[in-house]
Design an enzyme around this catalytic site. Structure first.
Site, PDB file in Angstrom:
ATOM      1  N   ARG A 122      55.176  45.982  19.148  1.00 53.56           N
ATOM      2  CA  ARG A 122      55.487  44.839  20.003  1.00 53.56           C
ATOM      3  C   ARG A 122      57.066  44.540  19.803  1.00 53.56           C
ATOM      4  O   ARG A 122      57.619  44.369  18.686  1.00 53.56           O
ATOM      5  CB  ARG A 122      54.899  43.376  19.596  1.00 53.56           C
ATOM      6  CG  ARG A 122      55.469  42.175  20.322  1.00 53.56           C
ATOM      7  CD  ARG A 122      54.624  41.043  20.320  1.00 53.56           C
ATOM      8  NE  ARG A 122      54.293  40.640  18.988  1.00 53.56           N
ATOM      9  CZ  ARG A 122      54.005  39.230  18.952  1.00 53.56           C
ATOM     10  NH1 ARG A 122      53.400  38.696  19.703  1.00 53.56           N
ATOM     11  NH2 ARG A 122      53.957  38.351  17.866  1.00 53.56           N
ATOM     12  N   ASP A 151      52.269  30.727  22.045  1.00 47.71           N
ATOM     13  CA  ASP A 151      53.450  30.322  22.845  1.00 47.71           C
ATOM     14  C   ASP A 151      52.816  29.557  24.078  1.00 47.71           C
ATOM     15  O   ASP A 151      53.680  28.857  24.873  1.00 47.71           O
ATOM     16  CB  ASP A 151      53.890  31.782  23.162  1.00 47.71           C
ATOM     17  CG  ASP A 151      55.030  32.090  22.059  1.00 47.71           C
ATOM     18  OD1 ASP A 151      55.762  31.121  21.742  1.00 47.71           O
ATOM     19  OD2 ASP A 151      55.155  33.052  21.520  1.00 47.71           O
TER      20      ASP A 151
HETATM   21  C1  3PY Z   1      51.307  33.900  20.404  1.00 46.65           C
HETATM   22  O1  3PY Z   1      49.977  33.611  20.073  1.00 46.65           O
HETATM   23  O2  3PY Z   1      51.974  33.476  21.098  1.00 46.65           O
HETATM   24  C2  3PY Z   1      51.373  35.314  20.394  1.00 46.65           C
HETATM   25  O3  3PY Z   1      52.396  35.862  20.813  1.00 46.65           O
HETATM   26  C3  3PY Z   1      50.826  36.242  19.154  1.00 46.65           C
HETATM   27  O4  3PY Z   1      51.632  36.620  18.029  1.00 46.65           O
END
Ligand code: 3PY
Length: 259
Positions: free
Chosen positions: A70, A179
């Site tokens: 990532r 997020d």
């Molecule tokens: C989230 O849950 O926003 C993610 O990006 C996981 O790391």
């Protein structure tokens, strides 16, 4: 990686992996010996610099497991370094528009007959070893072998998800539920109990399946990962190294307190 995703598509079990936030070769090598389909190296939120990303990609691939990185952002120079290290797939956070998705694909593809718009620079020194290939074979096959995954994790991305899912070269859409909830105005960790976030999750899943792409969802336990697989997702993690360390250590320590 692709085989495990196809297995999940045929509903023969999820494509399962672990998530690394800590640096280090020995950690990656140890985790990659547990029988996963892939191990993700989190250079967005993890304590993993460029040098450690190289070490971990090498450790994971030499264990016969697919290293996924990532990246902190979708900038072409970052994507190039990660792919040159030998990542089998990239995951790019916060993709919100079709244009961003197209630019991510361009950065991940070598210019070729089938990808004339590709921008990836030649010069992958270490990637062939991570695929057990010669340098020539790696370059000839990288556009097909390297997978591109974008994260859908904002209100704007949900609005544009059908267009993003259809972008050629995007293999997987992965939901970052924390997020996503946060961008909708909720407390991130409450995402599973918020109906609006779960409706958005269903919309993302449907758009991904309609476009014939793989769908992934972040999970912090095997139970949550299994629920997401049963819901229709193909690709799930089941926690992260830091969760394993902190939860095990605090549970064990707790048993001794008050003796
Ligand atoms: C989230 O849950 O926003 C993610 O990006 C996981 O790391």
């Amino acid at each position: 990686l692709r085989e495990s995703l196809e297995r999940a598509k045929g509903r023969g079990g999820p494509s399962v992996g672990q998530w690394l936030e800590f640096p280090g070769y020995t950690l990656a090598r140890t985790v990659a010996s547990l029988g996963e389909d892939w191990v993700l190296i989190d250079c967005e939120h993890g304590n993993i610099d460029d040098h450690n990303m190289y070490l971990q990609v090498g450790a994971i691939s030499s264990s016969g497991v697919s290293p996924i990185v990532r990246v902190p952002a979708g900038d072409p120079w970052i994507i190039k370094r990660v792919l040159d290290a030998g990542a089998h797939a990239i995951m790019v956070p916060m993709c919100e528009t079709k244009e961003q998705a197209e630019n991510i694909v361009k950065a991940a593809k070598y210019p070729s007959d089938n990808w004339p718009q590709g921008l990836r620079g030649a010069g992958a020194m270490f990637a062939p070893a991570a695929f057990n290939q010669t340098g020539r074979d790696y370059v000839l096959r990288a556009n097909d072998n390297v997978m591109v995954c974008v994260q859908i994790e904002s209100r704007k991305a949900v609005e544009n998800v059908e267009e993003i899912a259809k972008v050629e070269g995007i293999d997987m859409l992965f939901i970052g539920p924390n997020d996503l909830a946060s961008s909708m105005g909720y407390f991130a960790f409450d995402h599973a109990s918020i109906p609006e976030v779960q409706q958005a999750t269903e919309k993302i899943l449907q758009a991904t399946l309609d476009a014939g792409k793989y769908a992934g969802h972040f999970a912090l336990s095997a139970e949550i990962a299994a629920q997401r697989y049963k819901q229709g997702f193909h690709f799930v993690n089941c926690g992260a190294d830091i969760i394993a360390v902190t939860s095990w250590m605090s549970t064990e320590m707790g048993k001794l307190k008050g003796l």
